[in-house]
Design a protein around this motif. Structure first.
Motif, PDB file in Angstrom:
ATOM      1  N   GLN A   1     -11.206  52.775  46.887  1.00 58.54           N
ATOM      2  CA  GLN A   1     -12.279  51.891  46.457  1.00 58.54           C
ATOM      3  C   GLN A   1     -11.894  51.024  45.269  1.00 58.54           C
ATOM      4  O   GLN A   1     -12.363  49.888  45.136  1.00 58.54           O
ATOM      5  CB  GLN A   1     -13.544  52.703  46.133  1.00 58.54           C
ATOM      6  N   ASN A   2     -11.040  51.515  44.403  1.00 56.32           N
ATOM      7  CA  ASN A   2     -10.624  50.721  43.236  1.00 56.32           C
ATOM      8  C   ASN A   2      -9.868  49.471  43.674  1.00 56.32           C
ATOM      9  O   ASN A   2     -10.124  48.372  43.173  1.00 56.32           O
ATOM     10  CB  ASN A   2      -9.751  51.565  42.299  1.00 56.32           C
ATOM     11  N   ILE A   3      -8.931  49.632  44.619  1.00 55.21           N
ATOM     12  CA  ILE A   3      -8.168  48.482  45.109  1.00 55.21           C
ATOM     13  C   ILE A   3      -9.066  47.544  45.905  1.00 55.21           C
ATOM     14  O   ILE A   3      -8.989  46.311  45.756  1.00 55.21           O
ATOM     15  CB  ILE A   3      -6.981  48.942  45.976  1.00 55.21           C
ATOM     16  N   LEU A   4      -9.932  48.093  46.731  1.00 53.51           N
ATOM     17  CA  LEU A   4     -10.836  47.260  47.523  1.00 53.51           C
ATOM     18  C   LEU A   4     -11.707  46.400  46.617  1.00 53.51           C
ATOM     19  O   LEU A   4     -11.894  45.204  46.863  1.00 53.51           O
ATOM     20  CB  LEU A   4     -11.711  48.138  48.427  1.00 53.51           C
ATOM     21  N   GLU A   5     -12.234  46.996  45.557  1.00 51.14           N
ATOM     22  CA  GLU A   5     -13.085  46.244  44.635  1.00 51.14           C
ATOM     23  C   GLU A   5     -12.274  45.204  43.876  1.00 51.14           C
ATOM     24  O   GLU A   5     -12.729  44.071  43.654  1.00 51.14           O
ATOM     25  CB  GLU A   5     -13.772  47.198  43.660  1.00 51.14           C
TER      26      GLU A   5
END
Length: 263
Positions: free
Chosen positions: A228-232
């Motif tokens: 989720q960190n990379i996606l965001e």
């Protein structure tokens, strides 16, 4: 073949440009090439030793097969004139998304010869690697089309018009949408003076993997890892750099996650 098999090509676009010379090389005699543009007809006719015309009334009535390879929208306007030339002949179109029933009421013998491949005039096509899907109204014509397609490729399948609709939409996802993603990548990289050619090894390996693995199992990237960190981080970058891609990125990432195998 035991007897000469003659063909009139209707159309001189991307599919016909590759198909006609290959058929000629396999021993099929191309009598004539028709195109709305005489120059295009002549260019293809020169490659097959045939006559060129841009007039439907000049179509030869002597062919065994009339192979129609034009845009889907042009099909309906051309067919009545084409089928009136020789009522005894076999009439076939090459469209993936058009049903065989388009010939109903216009011809007695008809069918479909669909080469599922992406064609560009600038690139050669190895037909031995192309999948052909055939369909015909009569069993005898199915056998004839299978013989013709088998002269071009070992990958010949029978498929109904209903099945072919799903082949065509599947091909849009696998080919057209994928290629558009390449165009998006090229534009994003170009904005920052990065070469698209740097992506080619990655693209090639991704394509090679699905020869050995299910696409679901071959999936990699932040969405498949549910990072989720990379996606965001990517979404925030796109909001600034290319806002129109933000929603596409979100939807595709969520769809990848919906395909993840259950743990």
């Amino acid at each position: 073949m035991n007897t000469p098999f003659t063909i009139v090509m209707i159309g001189a676009g991307r599919v016909a440009t590759h198909l006609a010379p290959t058929l000629s090389a396999c021993g099929y005699r191309i009598l004539q090439v028709y195109s709305r543009t005489l120059e295009a007809a002549r260019t293809l006719a020169e490659k097959t030793g045939s006559q060129a015309t841009n007039r439907l009334e000049e179509l030869s009535p002597e062919a065994d097969l009339y192979l129609v390879s034009v845009s889907d929208t042009a099909l309906t306007t051309l067919l009545p004139a084409v089928t009136s030339i020789n009522p005894q002949a076999l009439f076939v179109h090459t469209a993936g998304s058009v049903p065989m029933s388009i010939w109903e009421g216009l011809a007695d013998r008809y069918g479909v010869l669909y080469p599922m491949q992406t064609f560009s005039k600038e690139r050669e096509v190895d037909f031995h690697q192309v999948s052909f899907f055939i369909e015909a109204r009569k069993a005898s014509d199915t056998r004839l089309l299978k013989e013709l397609a088998s002269a071009l490729s070992p990958k010949v399948y029978e498929a109904t018009s209903e099945q072919r609709k799903y082949l065509h939409i599947g091909a849009v996802f696998a080919c057209n949408f994928t290629n558009h993603m390449y165009a998006v990548c090229e534009e994003l990289l170009g904005r920052h003076n990065l070469p698209f050619t740097a992506m080619l090894p990655l693209i090639d390996e991704t394509a090679r993997k699905v020869h050995e693995l299910s696409p679901r199992l071959a999936q990699t990237g932040p969405a498949s890892r549910q990072d989720q960190n990379i996606l965001e981080s990517h979404r925030q970058l796109l909001e600034t750099e290319a806002p129109d891609l933000t929603e596409i990125y979100r939807l595709l990432s969520e769809h990848i996650q919906s395909y993840l195998p259950e743990k």
